[in-house]
Design an enzyme around this catalytic site. Structure first.
Site, mmCIF file in Angstrom:
data_model
loop_
_atom_site.group_PDB
_atom_site.id
_atom_site.type_symbol
_atom_site.label_atom_id
_atom_site.label_comp_id
_atom_site.label_asym_id
_atom_site.label_seq_id
_atom_site.Cartn_x
_atom_site.Cartn_y
_atom_site.Cartn_z
ATOM 1 C CG ASP A 285 33.994 49.737 57.354
ATOM 2 O OD1 ASP A 285 34.495 48.811 56.700
ATOM 3 O OD2 ASP A 285 32.799 49.745 57.714
ATOM 4 C CB SER A 287 30.974 48.348 60.060
ATOM 5 O OG SER A 287 30.895 47.249 60.936
ATOM 6 C CD GLU A 314 27.789 57.288 50.207
ATOM 7 O OE1 GLU A 314 27.492 56.369 49.429
ATOM 8 O OE2 GLU A 314 28.209 57.092 51.377
ATOM 9 C CD GLU A 329 35.266 42.102 48.616
ATOM 10 O OE1 GLU A 329 34.303 42.435 47.869
ATOM 11 O OE2 GLU A 329 35.124 41.462 49.657
ATOM 12 C CD GLU A 338 25.789 43.145 51.255
ATOM 13 O OE1 GLU A 338 25.400 42.645 52.313
ATOM 14 O OE2 GLU A 338 27.000 43.265 50.965
#
Length: 543
Positions: A285, A287, A314, A329, A338
């Protein structure tokens, strides 16, 4: 000797100085004062003279929790994060400086979204890299000396006569001050670098006349950093239980396998996979929420099975070449809002083994015609009379935007049709932008007020497993009006012109999805349709 805590030096300096030269001069003057007042009280520029019962705030090494007592912090780390500071210190025979490095090492790993590797401490702590404080004015570092002194006193079973106890106290204080001095010098160097970067950036901005490109990615990742969005998603039982049931009902395909969780969020899917027997889960992630995911894994005793990696899928690399399963998800409103599907497909192409499984395996976009006289018209009619004023000009925006809401099944006035399918094992990024035909047969007479769309999600245990046309809990879940409402709801495309249609009327046309040119995470939707020989069209933006 009245000793003022080093953290307070830094606080006082930052209130008084504004340049790097001022910082350097302040350091020199402060330590000159310290050296010339070895046995007397120091004049602290009229700051507070007495430092009794000073309250410190100790920040957890793994999460955002804070404490006023260092021992309470270590108890929290042991209970919540399975990290026993005293045990690690004793097992590795860590001295004062090694404990400083240990704290900074753990903080740096958590900040980068990584799991601290405590099995390699001896190699890690050889480097002076971790003498640099990760947090400004880290109270844990400044209190470790007292903590270790206390441990020494508790462990000392021999009574030793000291001719001059004051000398021992001074030696300990000098040792502590030397360390604090080293920490401050490191912090000053970081400030120096930041200042130079700031000046360089300002100069570059002044010279450049090229407009900056909007950083839509940063905004996107920041929007998933807080608790609210994750509470909304986790509280969606259709979503969360759909993934959980697929994993737990098919433990045989997860047992001993390597799994990649793309956009792991709180780590819930990674923990499902670990509990199902996955040998290793790589949770990725970009974030800040990944810090809480690490904490969650520690708290549930799954830190050994799950490795967290912060970054864009990436850009990151994995310790392994290929994985057996990719779970994610990624679905947004109208499925592709998004554009997270792009990242999942990149992950597939980079990391999934040729025989690997994507979860979910397929998603489908579904369309129907909607008839109503109340719910769907409310955002339009509202502007006709706003506290006695007409604001009809505001209605136009309602026809250009996509209304996300729960549509009652009774408003559905045509048999739903699938207008796009995405096989996650084979589809390509360019397939996400498309134009597809549709044909709807009106069930009952009434006005055509809107087109309503949603998506269905399917899970399979094999790449070639046939997928049924009808969706049910055994193979996935729906976000349509016929199912339990989800946080995705349905997407309503309100029509300006609303022809009155008879039962059996055919509505034919095309629907197009494409990325918004200003923000590629927003979604442009266009619909062209024909009813009884009359053509019409309308365009929308989902943002």
């Amino acid at each position: 000797m009245l000793v003022k805590p080093m953290a307070c030096y830094f606080e006082i300096w930052t209130r008084k100085v504004t340049t790097i030269e001022d910082f350097s001069l302040a350091i020199a003057n402060r330590f000159k004062q310290m050296g010339s007042h070895s046995d007397s009280e120091v004049d602290w520029d009229n700051e507070e003279e007495v430092w009794e019962d000073e309250v410190h705030e100790f920040c957890c090494l793994f999460c955002d929790s804070t404490f006023t007592c260092l021992k309470d912090l270590w108890s929290h780390c042991k209970e919540a994060h399975n990290f026993d500071f005293y045990q690690v210190k004793q097992q590795n025979n860590l001295d004062f400086y090694a404990c400083i490095k240990l704290v900074n090492y753990i903080r740096s790993q958590v900040k980068e979204g990584k799991t601290p590797d405590l099995d390699k401490l001896s190699d890690i702590l050889r480097s002076d890299e971790y003498m640099i404080s990760v947090l400004p004015d880290d109270s844990v570092l400044f209190s470790l000396g007292d903590e270790l002194d206390s441990d020494f006193e508790d462990d000392n079973t021999l009574e030793i006569e000291v001719e001059n106890p004051a000398d021992v106290s001074k030696d300990a204080e000098i040792k502590k001050l030397k360390l604090q001095n080293q920490l401050l010098i490191s912090q000053l160097e970081e400030i120096r670098k930041d200042k130079m970067n700031e000046l360089t950036s300002q100069t570059t901005d002044q010279l450049s006349v090229t407009p900056k490109k909007a950083d839509n990615d940063s905004y996107y990742f920041e929007s998933y950093a807080g608790n609210d969005i994750h509470f909304l998603m986790l509280n969606d039982s259709v979503r969360t239980e759909g993934y959980r049931d697929f994993v737990y009902h098919n433990k045989h395909i997860f047992a001993g396998k390597t799994v990649l969780d793309v956009g792991c969020g709180t780590g819930i899917l990674s923990m499902f996979c670990a509990k199902a027997g996955a040998k290793k889960v790589y949770a990725v992630d970009n974030s800040d929420i990944i810090q809480m995911a690490i904490s969650n894994a520690f708290e549930n005793g799954l830190a050994d099975q799950i490795t967290f990696i912060r970054g864009k899928i990436e850009d990151i690399s994995l310790p392994v070449g290929k994985v057996d399963i990719i779970i994610s998800e990624w679905m947004g409103y109208a499925l592709t809002f998004e554009s997270m599907i792009d990242s999942v497909l990149v992950a597939r192409d980079r990391f999934l083994a040729p025989s690997g499984i994507m979860a979910p395996s397929e998603t489908r976009l579904v369309l129907t015609a909607t008839t109503n006289t109340e719910l769907l018209e409310e955002p339009i009619d509202f502007w006709s009379d706003v506290y006695g004023f007409k604001m009809n000009g505001m209605k136009d925006a309602s026809y250009k935007g996509v209304s996300v809401q729960v549509v009652p099944q009774t408003y559905v006035n045509a048999k739903p049709v699938v207008f796009a399918r995405f096989n996650m094992h084979t589809c390509k990024v360019q397939d996400v932008s498309f134009t597809s035909p549709f044909s709807l047969i009106i069930d009952n007479e009434g006005p055509l007020c809107a087109f309503t769309l949603w998506f269905d999600t399917y899970f399979t245990t094999k790449r070639t497993q046939p997928i049924p046309e009808a969706i049910d809990e055994a193979c996935g879940f729906t976000t349509g009006p016929q199912g339990t409402p989800t946080h995705w709801k349905q997407c309503v495309l309100l029509l300006r012109n609303r022809p009155f249609l008879q039962k059996g009327t055919r509505v034919e046309g095309t629907i197009s999805f494409s990325k918004n040119k200003k923000n590629n995470r927003d979604l442009d939707i266009s619909v062209h349709w024909n009813v009884n020989g009359k053509a019409d069209s309308q365009s929308y933006v989902l943002n």
